[in-house]
Design an enzyme around this catalytic site. Structure first.
Site, PDB file in Angstrom:
ATOM      1  N   ASP A 487      -8.733  18.966  37.085  1.00 60.68           N
ATOM      2  CA  ASP A 487      -9.878  19.542  37.425  1.00 60.68           C
ATOM      3  C   ASP A 487     -10.280  20.329  36.971  1.00 60.68           C
ATOM      4  O   ASP A 487     -11.862  19.863  37.780  1.00 60.68           O
ATOM      5  CB  ASP A 487      -8.696  21.243  37.331  1.00 60.68           C
ATOM      6  CG  ASP A 487      -8.340  21.491  38.661  1.00 60.68           C
ATOM      7  OD1 ASP A 487      -8.184  20.562  39.385  1.00 60.68           O
ATOM      8  OD2 ASP A 487      -7.365  21.858  38.573  1.00 60.68           O
TER       9      ASP A 487
HETATM   10  C1  GLC Z   1      -9.639  25.775  35.369  1.00 66.75           C
HETATM   11  C2  GLC Z   1      -9.038  25.708  34.127  1.00 66.75           C
HETATM   12  C3  GLC Z   1      -8.063  24.589  34.273  1.00 66.75           C
HETATM   13  C4  GLC Z   1      -7.469  24.783  36.058  1.00 66.75           C
HETATM   14  C5  GLC Z   1      -8.772  25.119  36.628  1.00 66.75           C
HETATM   15  C6  GLC Z   1      -7.945  25.930  37.766  1.00 66.75           C
HETATM   16  O1  GLC Z   1     -10.399  24.647  34.929  1.00 66.75           O
HETATM   17  O2  GLC Z   1      -9.449  24.911  32.917  1.00 66.75           O
HETATM   18  O3  GLC Z   1      -6.749  23.937  33.037  1.00 66.75           O
HETATM   19  O4  GLC Z   1      -6.618  23.074  36.324  1.00 66.75           O
HETATM   20  O5  GLC Z   1      -9.176  26.593  36.002  1.00 66.75           O
HETATM   21  O6  GLC Z   1      -8.493  25.993  38.829  1.00 66.75           O
HETATM   22  C1  GLC Z   2      -3.875  23.349  35.805  1.00 67.30           C
HETATM   23  C2  GLC Z   2      -3.946  23.144  37.059  1.00 67.30           C
HETATM   24  C3  GLC Z   2      -3.263  21.997  37.514  1.00 67.30           C
HETATM   25  C4  GLC Z   2      -4.497  20.457  37.070  1.00 67.30           C
HETATM   26  C5  GLC Z   2      -4.531  20.842  34.989  1.00 67.30           C
HETATM   27  C6  GLC Z   2      -5.253  20.636  34.512  1.00 67.30           C
HETATM   28  O1  GLC Z   2      -2.752  23.553  35.232  1.00 67.30           O
HETATM   29  O2  GLC Z   2      -2.777  23.776  37.411  1.00 67.30           O
HETATM   30  O3  GLC Z   2      -3.399  21.776  38.609  1.00 67.30           O
HETATM   31  O4  GLC Z   2      -3.584  19.486  37.171  1.00 67.30           O
HETATM   32  O5  GLC Z   2      -4.627  22.141  35.152  1.00 67.30           O
HETATM   33  O6  GLC Z   2      -6.255  20.268  34.991  1.00 67.30           O
END
Ligand code: GLC
Ligand code: GLC
Length: 815
Positions: A487
């Protein structure tokens, strides 16, 4: 150092002191009514949706840590001394303390000044309520004159609004107290049909429903005025902060034990029978009262507890293993499936790290959660798949999240995370492999919940693949969109404004950022869909999906191989990300894991090279970091990943979710020691001895462990709600132990560490039970080449599906 121990026979983790490095939590409730509870009784409860239907209030990031919860106060009326048997909130030093977190229940016991208390907290199966059962024993040789006070703070339903919109909420709170039961009925006027209630099994000496009267002005939970003076105020809340507290008097003879049951619950009345008498504003209690009465009875509680425990025995029965390693056994047999159940239920919404306000169910997350859950309750997995698929867009794309109460896509976050749709194929495929139930493919499922758009689920899967193929970039790799699995790799975002979220900021047009990760995932998804097409007798579809997979694998080999590992992406400008050409972020773990597990490079040696590079650059004793070198400064063209300090989260933290991909990859190339070594490095039970470093619960995975660039290397955060749970379960059970459901049978293909002489397992699969024993005849490496099934050898490692009810003996030899 440890803060407790595993009681494997009782399937409990026993915490021996209350001041754990962080609150160590557990979940109550497996379905509609859910609560989070810490080892000192902190936490909160909600009905179905933690954001919209919150039952009790909680303040995050609080000091002292974890205050507010399901509190009971004990008061010795002869001395006026009072304390919390759960340590919080009074923090009186207890003579003994023990918290047993079990599967969907928590038991907290302690003794102080000759009074022994034990509180069982649980949500009974199928009910929308929680029970607190207090057992109080007088261990003195004199009588004890005791007062018991309960305490919960009600949330005014919408959790975010309840915390922020107090100019309104200070005037809306309403309660009723009727026959010893406190009803919280804020907004139970025209638009709401639900109330919360808080009941007690004993006659009341008093009650309070206004928080600030119970606590006293300017006081906290550590010294409520009512408890201090030993008498409730009988306050009735009009506005402000509705609260529930009962006061019970108990006179205990020496040696005597008394039981007091509290029931906190949620109830919905039929809209046309809300009030009694009709036309009044008084809650109609005709329907709820029998439920309350039933659960205030000790035998109902005892029986409910027994049924809850039995249900876990049966939920865990599809796979039980006996290996030479205790950390493996207790994770595979108990805690990992338990965590999978919790992540399946609550997705990423509610923990002490997720507020229950911000996030609904993730499209990507929920599909992956299925991988670790489907063998436990396939019917619920089926329903979940259909819910998720109904939020898919007609383009084949997906809302990134949906709200569980409405089952509608969440417009705030929107879509454009281009990996999302592909995970649906993996989720459905896992369901089909486990159950063989191909009828799901014919289910009529709408797009974006529009009734007139329904099409067979199978078509949704086709559109998922099509979505990727419609969005290829200049190298022929998939366009990344907003982000892929990571993300925080936001290649089109270019955010310069402080506070703007990377997840929703308008993307810059005109670029063509591509993701190698999505390419690897596409290869896997296309192969899975080819198998599914075959199952449906659609040979041409199968051939074309197989060809698409091969073509994409070719593109990866041509444009994404960096010489010693797979590259990560091409950015907006077409520059490479995750290459030796970069000065920071040269190698990322995700494409190594995903490309190899989708079979790329396994035949020609690229896989082994990539895995060697992982070991050299990314592996640490606390797990595999996400990438190296960490970004030391903000790279506007890369986005959020470079906004984290080095070593945390996606910026080179051990993002545990990615580690099992590498374990699977290692198993695929036959490296059992490698796969198992990685498995042990993040297995929480194996980290129990370093709890002072790890800091999170030793019985569940955390999302992240600080990486080697972080000053706190080895420290975990964001325990519980992470795809790490499902993927580790897949890695250990399906690839290391090698017991893997496939479309046409059960594969037995273990890749074990050299030191293991073998293991045994019981696997229930499509109604039959397989008693499996694996023994090793080599000293290093080796694979199973044939199986002995009920005494008869068969070629290969695939067990055909046995008739339902059959018990099949399987012997496998690693040679
Ligand atoms: C933030 C977190 C990431 C997560 C994302 C979801 O960016 O760092 O880990 O997946 O939020 O919205
Ligand atoms: C968080 C989110 C997941 C994402 C991950 C890496 O765990 O829930 O959807 O893939 O972060 O960013």
């Amino acid at each position: 150092m440890r803060y407790g121990y595993f009681d494997d026979d009782r399937r409990e983790y026993v915490i021996e002191r209350p001041d754990t490095p962080l609150p160590w939590i557990n979940y109550l409730g497996l379905d509609a009514y859910v609560g989070v509870i810490s080892n000192t009784a902190g936490g909160y409860s909600y009905y179905r949706d933690a954001r919209l239907r919150r039952i009790t209030r909680y303040r995050y990031n609080n000091a002292p840590l974890d205050s507010g919860g399901r509190y009971i106060y004990l008061r010795d009326n002869s001395s006026g001394e009072y304390w919390s048997p759960t340590w919080q909130p009074t923090q009186r030093a207890l003579d003994t303390y023990e918290c047993r977190h079990g599967l969907s229940y928590t038991l907290i016991g302690s003794s102080y000044a000759g009074l022994r208390a034990e509180i069982l907290y649980m949500v009974p199966l199928g009910e929308t309520l929680e029970v607190w059962r207090l057992r109080l024993t007088n261990e003195r040789d004199t009588p004890a004159d005791m007062s018991v006070f309960s305490s919960v703070e009600f949330c005014l339903w919408a959790a975010q609004d309840a915390m922020t919109n107090f100019q309104r909420n200070y005037s809306t709170g309403e309660v009723e107290v009727d026959d010893g039961v406190i009803y919280h009925k804020t907004e139970y006027r025209e638009r709401r049909d639900h109330v919360a209630y808080f009941a007690c099994s004993e006659p009341l000496a008093g009650f309070d429903t206004q928080r600030d009267t119970f606590l006293g002005p300017y006081r906290g939970w550590d010294r409520p005025a009512a408890v201090e003076r030993g008498e409730s105020f009988n306050s009735v809340a009009h506005g402000w902060a509705p609260h529930g507290s009962h006061h019970v008097h108990l006179a205990l003879a020496p040696g005597e034990t008394r039981e007091v049951i509290f029931v906190l619950g949620y109830w919905e009345n039929p809209p046309d029978q809300k009030f009694d008498p009709p036309g009044s504003h008084i809650v109609n209690k005709t329907f709820v009262r029998p439920v309350i009465n039933r659960w205030l009875r000790p035998e109902t509680v005892e029986d409910g507890f027994e049924r809850l425990r039995q249900s876990w025995t049966s939920l865990l029965s599809p796979l039980q293993v006996d290996t030479p390693d205790a950390d493996t056994d207790r994770m595979v047999n108990i805690w990992n499936p338990y965590q999978c159940m919790v992540t399946f239920n609550v997705s990423r919404s509610v923990s002490l790290y997720e507020s229950g306000i911000g996030r609904g169910m993730g499209f990507r997350d929920s599909n992956q959660d299925l991988l670790g859950f489907v063998h436990m309750v396939p019917e619920r997995a089926r329903e979940r798949i259909l819910d998720i698929a109904a939020t898919q867009l007609a383009t084949g794309g997906a809302y990134h999240q949906y709200q569980p109460l409405t089952k509608r896509g969440n417009n705030v976050l929107g879509s454009g995370f281009n990996d999302d749709p592909l995970w649906l194929i993996l989720g459905v495929s896992a369901y089909l492999k486990e159950t063989g139930d191909a009828s799901i493919l014919d289910e009529q499922v709408p797009y974006d919940n529009a009734a007139d758009s329904a099409a067979p689920l199978y078509e949704h899967l086709e559109r998922s693949l099509g979505y990727t193929l419609d969005r290829l970039g200049p190298h022929g790799l998939p366009l990344i969109g907003r982000a892929d699995w990571n993300d925080c790799l936001n290649l089109n975002c270019f955010s310069e404004t402080p506070g703007e979220t990377f997840q929703t900021t308008a993307n810059k047009n005109g670029g063509a950022a591509e993701s190698v990760f999505i390419a690897g995932l596409f290869v896997q998804a296309a192969k899975e869909l080819a198998g599914i097409a075959d199952l449906r007798g659609l040979a041409e579809d199968a051939i074309s999906h197989q060809a698409e997979a091969e073509k994409m694998a070719g593109v990866i080999a041509e444009h994404a191989w960096d010489g010693a590992w797979f590259r990560r992406a091409y950015d907006y400008f077409g520059n490479v990300v995750g290459s030796s050409e970069n000065d920071e972020g040269q190698i990322y773990v995700e494409p190594q894991g995903m490309c190899v597990l989708s079979g790329i490079g396994v035949q020609n040696g690229l896989a082994t090279k990539a895995l060697h590079s992982v070991r050299e650059h990314l592996a640490t004793s606390h797990g595999i970091v996400l990438m190296q070198p960490a970004y030391s400064r903000y790279h506007v063209e890369l986005g959020e990943i470079s906004s984290y300090p080095p070593g945390y989260k996606e910026n080179a933290g051990v993002f545990c979710h990615t580690n099992p991909w590498v374990m699977i990859a290692e198993a695929m190339v036959g490296n059992g020691d490698g796969a198992f070594g990685y498995y042990k490095s993040i297995n929480p039970s194996a980290r129990e001895e370093i709890s002072e470093i790890h800091r999170c619960e030793p019985y569940v995975y955390a999302q992240m462990i600080a990486g080697k660039d972080a000053p706190t290397h080895g420290e975990a955060k964001n325990s519980w709600l992470t795809g790490t749970a499902a993927w580790n379960f897949v890695a250990i059970s399906q690839w290391i132990l090698g017991i893997r459901a496939e479309l046409d049978g059960l594969r037995i293909d273990p890749v074990l560490p050299d030191s293991w002489p073998g293991f045994t397992a019981t696997r229930r699969f499509r109604g039959a039970t397989y008693e499996i024993s694996v023994t090793r005849q080599t000293t290093t490496g080796g694979r199973v080449s044939h199986l002995v099934v009920d005494g008869k050898p068969i070629d290969g490692t695939l067990l055909p599906v046995a008739p339902s009810g059959a018990v099949v003996q399987v012997a496998a030899v690693i040679a």
